[in-house]
Design an enzyme around this catalytic site. Sequence first.
Site: not given
Lengths: 509, 501
Positions: A210, A248, A197-199, A397, A254, A132, A250-251
């Site tokens: 920041c 990813s 996923d690390i965010d 996450d 993955h 998919e 931005r910040r």
Amino acid sequence: MPSFDVDDKAAGRDPTETSSPQSQSSVVHQFDESIQTSSSPSTERGFDLDRFEFPDDDELAELETSTSTERPRTRAAATPVAIAAPLPISSPSNGFDANDMPVFYQRLMPFKEIFNWLNHFPSPTPSFTNREIAFTLQNDAYLRYQAFPTYDAFKKEVVRLLPSRFEIGPVYSANPRDRKILRKAAFRPLEKELVFDIDMTDYDEIRTCCQGTKICSKCWTFITVAIKVMDVTLREDFGYEHILWVYSGRRGAHAWVCDKRARVLDDSKRRAIASYFEVLKGGALSSKKVNLRRPLHPFIARSLNILRDSFKQAILIDQDPWRSQKGAEKLLALLPDRELNDELRKKWEMYPEEPSLQKWADIDTLAEQGVSSTLDTKLLMEAKQDIILEYLYPRLDAEVSKHLNHLLKSPFCVHPGTGRVCVPINGVRPETFDPLDVPTVGQLSAEINEWDSIHKASETPDKEKLADFEKTSLKPYVEYFHRFVSNLTKEEMRQKRQRGVEAGESLDF
Amino acid sequence: MFRTQKKRALERTTFGQEVEREQAYPDRLNMYLTPPLSEITIDQFEEWAVDRLRVLGEIESCMFRNRNIRQVEQSVRPLLEKYLPLSPNSTNSRGNKDNQLEEERKKDHYSHFILRLAFCRSEELRHRFVKAESLLFRLRYTAADAAEQQTLLSKHDFGWTPVSEDEKQTLFDKFSFATETLTAPTDKMIAAENYFKVPFERVTELIESRRVYLSKGVAYVPSSLQLSLVLTEFSDKLERMLEITARALPRLDEDDRLVPILNHLSKGFVASEYNPDINSGVLGGGVTAAQVDSLVEHMPLCMRTMHQALRRDHHLRYHGRQQYGLFLKGIGLSVEEALIFWRNSFSNMVEDKFQKEYRYNIRHNYGLEGSRKNYKPLGCQQILSDAAPGPIDHHGCPYRYFSEDNLVASLEGMGVRDASTLRSVKEDVRTKQYHVACTRVFEITHKSLHGVKSLIGTGVGMESITHPNLYFDRSIQMAKEAQKIEQASDDNSVTAAAAVA
């Protein structure tokens, strides 16, 4: 609801589509996490208006709207990222120039490599054809259950639709496009890479350098350290070898674990792995988030050693979280001995604004002076270890990793907010990666034009032609990806041959 | 496999002509890998199944009450002895009736397979069946003696490789660590222990809680944790076989004697989880969005926490909305009212955003979107085991996730100030008896309703909190009782006053 100009979007609501209520809800949860924060300005926890404005919308799935519209205000509040690479903005509703995307998809996006990566074989196999792909179009329509017979067809469709990004889902037992004519039982997800996923959102509570969508090299260290810990663990503990780390856009980052053994894991096994990694627990009202018993599990002990190396620079010096009185109280709340705490508090009240590095050292100094009669040095040492973990251990996450049918943004997509390409990160040396160095789609299209205009005249027909990506700063990333994919394919072919020999069959596709 | 066997059993109408050789049951513990092959009567078919169902039903209801394994054992044992006894081999030699062992084991074997037929038909039923059967197996495995356990292990190839003495020496320090539930083994214990190597995928339960050392995809399992291995094996196999049975089942439809029994059986396995009356709620006429604030005093701590967070932040994150939203559904908030409630609560949000991003989810919970599943309010079991709250979340069970100081502060906010109660609650939390803690809080906060007997309590035979909606409903019921009594006494005093006059 936005207009349903794409029929599949409406079809996405069909009961036969939703693979399971559980996965659906978790998936929607992903989405919500990213948008809810942007919608709750000035809460008591001190969110300010610019905070979280841009969701790091990497993993949303199964919903009809993407989040990139309806926040024109955030565009005005430019982040340093945006300043570093100003993007030509053609319309207020999406953050990249409409002219850059066709060039990018047409000439730069490594479709062939992405195909090889997902397919694990030179000619198309169900690993690709039943896979998919979900598009987020520029009008925010969300198009699920796309699948393609060849990489050419895939590329053609992407160039035609010019999606703002696309996501990769599982391989199904049948072609996802045929799902409506199949019995429910005949259409189920079979395999997908194990993803993490690390965010940075999850670090906002401890990040001081920041806020919101901004990043700098100081806070990127959180992600770097997280990658180090995760990569080693996936290799050493779980024995995985083909781990692709991807920025990813931005910040965050993955991980795609591509080993066959990881791809076939079912949900319960994915859940088990996710909780193996889960060290920080508890909600907003649990004061201490690390509760481990001693002696530590070998995995935690090893992780702690990795984190300890970065703790001084990354936390004590760069983040300096306990400088203020309020910050100092946060530190004290994590220490076990009341008498020692009283002494520390006294000292720090005398010297307010003492930096965290000094405060951290004070703990041991005062403890050694014997100011507390009740002090248990072992407990104190353990508490200090817990603090290191609380501040630096990867915050994942976990929901993303738990479900076989969770979609995740493909490598080499363009982040709609920053315009940066989601390039691979070398997981063995993540410290060499700087998100601010990653090319934006605007920059790439300028580079390619520049190269073409210089070389047009001098180019000789017999000279070997360069691939377009080689004319740009995307080159090292594509080459890295190529090496990764060819290692994976080699391993995959070897295993296939082995299985073939075992089964006494010849390989034919 | 199953199908052919069933077919044979079903097609034959004359009994005893070619009787299958009786299966011998040399062992007490059965992994139920081979289906039974001989004839039984229709009466036996039903009776045995019902007997097993009684046992499984009790097991399930224990699980819903968050009982620990010892408590489950205590309440299930009498039922097991009555309906599904399994005597050890030693009984035979003591001169019991020859057939007794054989009969008990046969009944156990057959009843298991009959219930498979009844419970394979939906994912939910399969899941519950596997859970209950696995627990039953666990009870029996732990009750068996070492020799019986050993026989079971040696008979089934679980694919475990023993760790050699040399390898053990090199890994010695890796085996000494503590887990959430167990203290670290001493060197002496490690030296005496046997370890097995297993692909980690087969011991997910041990991986999940980091109870074993893991290297290169191989888990090193001490024999003291073998139970977990055996159980995983048991439930994995059962789950797979149930799916196979489910696929074969439609082909049984020609038989008009068994299907009604099977249908009946699967209905008999009713979930004993608390099921609030969603349509009107305990209040009868349903609840409006505006009433929710006034009802907070009847809510358990978890829901209060989320309600307060919602009022303070004008927002609640996804899992919180799920947990609280479904709870509100359970107290009788209709979907229309729910939309009003959430819209008003998210007062900082622009209308468009709410309509686009939240409306769908709310309607989804009421079964009006997507898979159109009518979701039930979450019970304590689910709240405790589902997604743990992250650093800025408010969902989950506060007794489990709050730090002690915050818990005490919250309880004081509910009016629990009595030191001995607080001490008991803290003790419950320490022993992970979160539902007991919650029950205790209900008891103390509803004491002041004089004249009304508490429906909930920690005492013997009293109902304990297993569901947030149970807490709410009982609280409302008691408040109604109290009102009635008050009215009655008012009436009485009026009549008394009239009499005096």
